[in-house]
Write a protein that holds these residues in place. Structure first.
Motif: not given
Ligand SMILES: NC(=O)c1ccc[n+]([C@@H]2O[C@H](COP(=O)([O-])OP(=O)(O)OC[C@H]3O[C@@H](n4cnc5c(N)ncnc54)[C@H](O)[C@@H]3O)[C@@H](O)[C@H]2O)c1
Length: 328
Positions: A36, A38, A63, A66, A95-96, A99, A119-120, A132, A141, A162
């Protein structure tokens, strides 16, 4: 601590010190990192101590990326860098990113080995485990996707330092969901982040192992997601925020159907207070048309996930049933 779930070896570590040992489990030949944007900006130097990748592919954050355009752009970059069938992809991000990378790994050469480093908080407790993966399409979605498990996941709350506070809140939205998925694991009593993540994964493990292809029991993991998916893109909410709103909407619907969820609503409110989370409380009646467009609608019947005695169950319903039973 380590855990094996189906095909996936999971490491839970407080920092990055065991990354090399983790990668050693998979006999990596050539590997390609997809990270990613960021996360790259924050951690590129540090991660360079652990990895010597053939190529680093940056995934645009958010998102809105994605989608198939990102998938095809990544495939193009990997093929131009001469990725072969025996090579490995390592996905680093939220998760973006995971996925999208999981989906790329599942279609490239009809499936190549991949590892994930979430990392989130949301990706740690939910998105990376369970196989998945997919992307959004046509304003819907995760409508294009596959089941494809990573060989390994390295989970460390180290990355959370962070992460912006609203993203932590989004992850906690999924944590709240897990509190209604197992009676014997009390997530609400945990305060240490690594324990919260481990216990959430242990709860998800039960559902994934029992029903990997999501035909029955695993659908209960979608608690809050049917309304959640409907409002996530429409109201521009973070995923975990949308799930929280979706749980509140389900409790309202259950109440209108005459089902008693008073105690569950009280626990929900206590959890919101514990984690300092706030919800807007959308009216579910305004989203009924949207939920029946959900990919889980089979021939007009939708399996809503309801809660009774603090455990989830599937409640199959058609639009006609709902219109008859609730006063619109
Ligand atoms: N596959 C599955 O089973 C499953 C389950 C739940 C959610 N999801 C999917 O996950 C996605 C959401 O994931 P998310 O909430 O992680 O969002 P994301 O991946 O968009 O991350 C959120 C934000 O945080 C930033 N970021 C990531 N790690 C960071 C870090 N350590 N420090 C600073 N910034 C950081 C990213 O650049 C982004 O701007 C959705 O698309 C959802 O559909 C999938």
């Amino acid at each position: 601590m380590q855990l094996k779930i189906n095909e996936t070896l999971i490491y839970f570590e407080k920092d990055l010190a065991k990354l090399e040992e983790f990668c050693g489990n998979f006999k990596l030949n050539k590997y390609f990192i997809m990270i990613d944007q960021n996360v790259y900006n924050f951690y590129a130097n540090e991660l360079a101590n652990y990895f010597r990748a053939c190529k680093i592919v940056i995934i645009p954050s958010g998102e809105e990326h994605k989608n198939m355009e990102t998938v095809l752009s990544i495939c193009q970059q990997l093929l131009e860098a001469n990725i072969t069938r025996g090579d490995t992809i390592i996905a680093i991000g939220g998760g973006v990113a995971t996925d999208v990378c999981g989906f790329v790994a599942s279609i490239l050469y009809r499936g190549i080995k991949h590892l994930m480093i979430p990392t989130t908080l949301l990706a740690m407790v939910d998105a990376t485990m369970g196989g998945k993966c997919g992307v959004d399409f046509n304003g819907r979605k995760n409508i294009l996707g596959s089941f494809y498990e990573p060989k390994g996941i390295y989970i460390s709350p180290y990355f959370l330092k962070t992460l912006p506070p609203e993203q932590i809140e989004s992850g906690l939205g999924e944590v709240v969901k897990y509190s209604f998925l197992a009676k014997d694991i009390n997530l609400a009593k945990e305060d240490d982040m690594i324990n919260i993540i481990k216990e959430a994964i242990l709860i998800k493990k039960r559902y994934v192992e029992a029903d990997f292809k999501d035909k029955g029991m695993r659908m209960c993991l979608n608690l809050g997601h049917t309304f959640g998916h409907a409002i996530e893109l429409k109201e521009k909410l973070l995923h975990g925020q949308a799930v929280l709103e979706g749980i509140a909407m389900i409790f309202d619907l259950e109440t209108d159907l005459g089902l008693d969820v008073k105690a569950e609503k009280e626990l929900f409110e206590r959890l919101l207070t514990k984690y300092n989370l706030h919800i807007h409380h959308y009216d579910y009646k305004n989203y009924l048309d949207d939920i029946f467009k959900d990919k889980k609608n089979f021939n007009g019947t939708l399996n809503l996930v309801f809660v009774k005695d603090f455990m989830p169950y599937l409640y199959p319903v058609t639009r006609g049933d709902l219109d008859d039973k609730i006063k619109l």
